[in-house]
Motif scaffolding. Sequence first.
Motif, mmCIF file in Angstrom:
data_model
loop_
_atom_site.group_PDB
_atom_site.id
_atom_site.type_symbol
_atom_site.label_atom_id
_atom_site.label_comp_id
_atom_site.label_asym_id
_atom_site.label_seq_id
_atom_site.Cartn_x
_atom_site.Cartn_y
_atom_site.Cartn_z
ATOM 1 N N ALA A 1 0.598 -1.068 -0.075
ATOM 2 C CA ALA A 1 0.507 0.370 -0.436
ATOM 3 C C ALA A 1 0.957 0.921 0.360
ATOM 4 C CB ALA A 1 -1.031 0.137 1.540
ATOM 5 N N SER A 2 0.194 2.003 -0.544
ATOM 6 C CA SER A 2 0.828 3.197 -1.116
ATOM 7 C C SER A 2 0.515 4.683 -0.877
ATOM 8 C CB SER A 2 2.344 3.494 -1.654
ATOM 9 O OG SER A 2 3.156 4.113 -1.881
ATOM 10 N N LEU A 3 0.616 6.028 -1.061
ATOM 11 C CA LEU A 3 0.080 7.318 -1.632
ATOM 12 C C LEU A 3 0.468 7.859 -2.569
ATOM 13 C CD1 LEU A 3 0.728 7.849 2.484
ATOM 14 C CD2 LEU A 3 -2.056 7.124 1.080
ATOM 15 N N MET A 4 -0.720 8.109 -2.797
ATOM 16 C CA MET A 4 -0.472 9.500 -3.613
ATOM 17 C C MET A 4 -0.866 10.802 -4.173
ATOM 18 S SD MET A 4 -2.664 7.467 -7.074
ATOM 19 C CE MET A 4 -3.931 7.737 -6.426
ATOM 20 N N GLU A 5 -1.093 11.916 -4.795
ATOM 21 C CA GLU A 5 -1.115 13.107 -4.804
ATOM 22 C C GLU A 5 -1.062 13.790 -5.843
ATOM 23 O OE1 GLU A 5 0.647 16.559 -2.207
ATOM 24 O OE2 GLU A 5 2.972 15.861 -3.449
ATOM 25 N N ILE A 6 -2.776 14.203 -5.982
ATOM 26 C CA ILE A 6 -3.043 15.056 -7.374
ATOM 27 C C ILE A 6 -2.106 16.149 -7.751
ATOM 28 C CG2 ILE A 6 -4.594 16.118 -8.102
ATOM 29 C CD1 ILE A 6 -6.759 14.718 -6.858
ATOM 30 N N ILE A 7 -1.523 16.343 -8.554
ATOM 31 C CA ILE A 7 -0.822 17.487 -8.696
ATOM 32 C C ILE A 7 -1.385 18.039 -9.970
ATOM 33 C CG2 ILE A 7 1.410 16.672 -7.348
ATOM 34 C CD1 ILE A 7 2.905 15.655 -9.770
ATOM 35 N N THR A 8 -0.933 19.732 -10.257
ATOM 36 C CA THR A 8 -1.268 20.531 -11.332
ATOM 37 C C THR A 8 -0.689 21.744 -12.309
ATOM 38 O OG1 THR A 8 -2.097 21.721 -9.810
ATOM 39 C CG2 THR A 8 -3.880 19.786 -10.857
ATOM 40 N N ASP A 9 0.757 21.970 -11.231
ATOM 41 C CA ASP A 9 1.857 22.599 -11.522
ATOM 42 C C ASP A 9 2.594 21.611 -12.163
ATOM 43 O OD1 ASP A 9 4.238 24.111 -11.569
ATOM 44 O OD2 ASP A 9 3.241 24.434 -9.986
ATOM 45 N N THR A 10 3.065 22.121 -13.926
ATOM 46 C CA THR A 10 3.128 21.772 -14.786
ATOM 47 C C THR A 10 4.946 21.665 -14.629
ATOM 48 O OG1 THR A 10 4.121 24.140 -15.993
ATOM 49 C CG2 THR A 10 2.147 23.113 -16.784
ATOM 50 N N GLU A 11 5.488 22.694 -13.199
ATOM 51 C CA GLU A 11 6.445 22.216 -13.330
ATOM 52 C C GLU A 11 6.993 20.425 -11.953
ATOM 53 O OE1 GLU A 11 8.499 25.983 -11.756
ATOM 54 O OE2 GLU A 11 8.760 27.088 -13.707
ATOM 55 N N VAL A 12 6.292 20.948 -11.324
ATOM 56 C CA VAL A 12 6.189 19.886 -10.277
ATOM 57 C C VAL A 12 5.938 18.569 -11.262
ATOM 58 C CG1 VAL A 12 4.817 18.512 -8.714
ATOM 59 C CG2 VAL A 12 5.632 20.825 -8.514
ATOM 60 N N ILE A 13 5.052 18.036 -12.358
ATOM 61 C CA ILE A 13 4.934 17.276 -13.290
ATOM 62 C C ILE A 13 5.642 16.915 -14.108
ATOM 63 C CG2 ILE A 13 3.000 16.591 -14.912
ATOM 64 C CD1 ILE A 13 1.240 18.138 -13.711
#
Length: 245
Positions: free
Chosen positions: A125-137
């Motif tokens: 099991a693990s975790l994730m978060e939604i990202i929207t910043d193009t530089e972060v992506i």
Amino acid sequence: MKYIAMIPARYAATRFPAKLMQDLCGKPVIVRTYEAVVRTGLFSEVYVVTDDDRIEKVIQEAGGKVIRSLKEHHSGSDRLAEAAKDLVADVIVNVQGDEPFTAKENLEELIRIFEEDKEEKVDVASLMEIITDTEVIANPNNVKVVVNKNNEALYFSRSVIPFERAAVEAPYYKHIGIYAYRKRALEEFTLLPASVLEETEKLEQLRYLENGLKIRLSVTNISTIGIDTPEDLKEARKRQALEVF
């Protein structure tokens, strides 16, 4: 089920040597992390896994339990598997030693995944978060993950996934490197050779996927705060000071 937390704690660090022994408002970083995990009350036992005498000493002085590990391992999973081999546990939760502010809610979410997995189909099991910043992506230091409709990982990559060939607004998820493993999955992992994709991306979780093991993820909006640089430590001291006082 019996849940045990393990905190890998190596003294050496490429970007910030000895960061786990740095002072964080009166206590070493690793002691702050250990105490924070104990305070959650979620685990039957909490261990620090280290190859270093100095880290062992400060944890023992804080009343903690230490498991000594070999100095060299191919991956973090291999290190935990070695440390856990003689322990009685159903699930091993891996907490990073440089994250003294790991949220209890995130750890509870990992446990929930296993509690709801009545057929025991989930291996990790693990975790994730939604990202929207193009530089972060686009940043290869941020590991991205794509999942199926059951939130089971299809692939992890340092590249941008999914690739936006058409404007359909697919979500982008950043993988949060907190894991919980069934003990048997850890044991199986160590018997498997390092995989091609794992070596290519330098992501050990791909070894699980290439060998058919299931990783289920849950979305979190509580980001982890790691101490990777001296600047991170300064920010951590500001936050810790607020918690202490």
